[in-house]
Enzyme design. Structure first.
Site, short mmCIF file in Angstrom:
data_model
loop_
_atom_site.label_atom_id
_atom_site.label_comp_id
_atom_site.label_asym_id
_atom_site.label_seq_id
_atom_site.Cartn_x
_atom_site.Cartn_y
_atom_site.Cartn_z
CG LEU A 1 -18.38 -3.29 9.29
CD1 LEU A 1 -19.15 -3.74 8.14
CD2 LEU A 1 -18.20 -1.71 9.30
CG HIS A 9 -0.69 7.31 1.11
ND1 HIS A 9 -1.57 6.45 0.47
CD2 HIS A 9 0.40 7.24 0.70
CE1 HIS A 9 -0.61 6.00 -0.73
NE2 HIS A 9 0.51 6.59 -0.41
CG ASP A 40 -5.29 3.10 -7.33
OD1 ASP A 40 -4.37 3.39 -6.73
OD2 ASP A 40 -5.09 2.29 -8.38
#
Ligand code: FPP
Length: 245
Positions: free
Chosen positions: A127, A33, A16
Site C-alpha cells: 500500500l 485530533h 474532516d
C-alpha cells in the site's frame, strides 16, 4: 469475468470533523485530533487488507497554519508520534509512506522523522500511503510549473503541455485517485489534489472523521461500485467498449 464489485485503486481522503467530534463531547478540539489519528491507523489497515494500492490522506493544509498555535502544535506532535509508534507496524504490513507538501516549514525533528520513515519503507509495495502535509493543490501546480520553467527557460506559452507538467506534480508516482472521500458533512475539495481529482468520483459523508470506521469505508466502496466512470465519453460508448472486449 469476475463478479467482485470494482474497488478503487487509489483513494484520497479529507479527514474532516475532528473538532466537531470533540465539541459534541465538551472536549478540547485537540482531543478530536488524537481520536482522528487513531482512525488513520484503522483505515490504513483496512485498505492494506483489501489490496487498495494507494491511499492519500490530507493531514495538514497550507491554510491550517491559521489555526490557534496550540492546535497546530498538537497536529505536529501527533504526526511525530504516528511516525514513531505506527511506522514499524505499518511497514511490516507492506506500507510505503511518502509525504507531499512543503515540509521545509516543519520543525527539524519532524522533517528528520519524515525522511527516516520514507527511507525505511521505500522498499514496500503493498500500500502506498501518502500523507499530504503543508500541502495545497494550488501550491502543487505552481511548484510544478516553476520546475518546468527552470528546465525550459525559453519555453513559449503554446509549447507548454500537460505531459510536461504532470511529472513534476507531487504525486507523479501514483495513478490519479478513483475515489475521493470527505467526512464531516462539508461538500468541497478545499485545495486538495486539484489537478489529480479531475475525473475522480467524489463521495461526501456526514460522518465525522473520528467515527469513520471500516463499515463507513465499505459504504463508500459500495457507492463507488455503482458509479459509471465515463471520463468524458457517453454511456453508449462505454457499453460498446465492454461488448467488444
Ligand atoms: C480536520 O478536522 C482535520 C484536520 C485539519 C487534521 C487531520 C489530522 C488527523 C486526522 C490526525 C493526524 C494525522 C496523521 C496522518 C497522523 P477539523 O479540525 O477541521 O474538524 P472541524 O471541521 O470539526 O472543526
Amino acid at each position: 469475468m469476475s463478479s467482485e464489485p470494482a474497488l478503487p485503486q487509489h483513494i484520497a481522503i479529507i479527514m474532516d470533523g475532528n473538532g466537531r467530534w470533540a465539541k459534541k463531547r465538551f472536549l478540547p478540539r485537540t482531543v478530536g485530533h488524537v481520536k482522528g489519528a487513531a482512525g488513520v491507523r484503522r483505515i490504513v489497515k483496512a485498505c492494506a487488507d483489501r489490496d487498495i494500492r494507494y491511499l492519500t490522506l490530507f493531514a495538514f493544509s497550507t491554510e491550517n497554519w491559521r489555526r490557534p498555535p496550540e492546535e497546530v502544535s498538537t497536529l505536529m506532535d501527533l504526526f511525530v508520534q504516528y511516525l514513531q509508534k505506527e511506522m514499524a507496524d505499518m511497514s511490516s504490513e507492506g506500507v510505503r509512506l511518502r509525504v507531499i507538501g512543503d515540509r521545509s516549514a516543519f520543525p527539524q525533528d519532524l522533517q528528520a522523522r519524515i525522511a527516516a520513515a520514507e527511507q525505511a519503507t521505500a522498499h514496500n509495495t503493498t500500500l502506498h500511503l501518502t500523507v499530504a502535509a503543508n500541502y495545497g493543490g494550488q501550491w502543487d501546480i505552481l511548484q510544478a510549473m516553476q520546475k518546468v520553467l527552470v528546465a525550459n527557460p525559453n519555453l513559449k506559452p503554446d509549447e507548454l503541455t500537460e505531459s510536461m507538467l504532470s511529472p513534476h506534480l507531487s504525486m507523479a508516482y501514483a495513478p490519479e485517485p478513483d475515489l475521493f472521500i470527505r467526512t464531516g458533512g462539508e461538500q468541497r475539495v478545499s485545495n486538495f489534489l486539484l489537478w489529480q481529482l479531475a475525473y475522480t468520483e467524489l463521495y461526501f459523508t456526514d460522518t465525522l472523521w473520528p467515527d469513520f470506521d471500516v463499515s463507513h469505508l465499505q459504504d463508500a466502496f459500495a457507492w463507488y461500485a455503482q458509479r459509471e466512470r465515463r471520463f468524458g465519453r457517453t454511456s453508449a460508448q462505454l457499453t460498446d467498449q465492454t461488448n467488444t472486449m
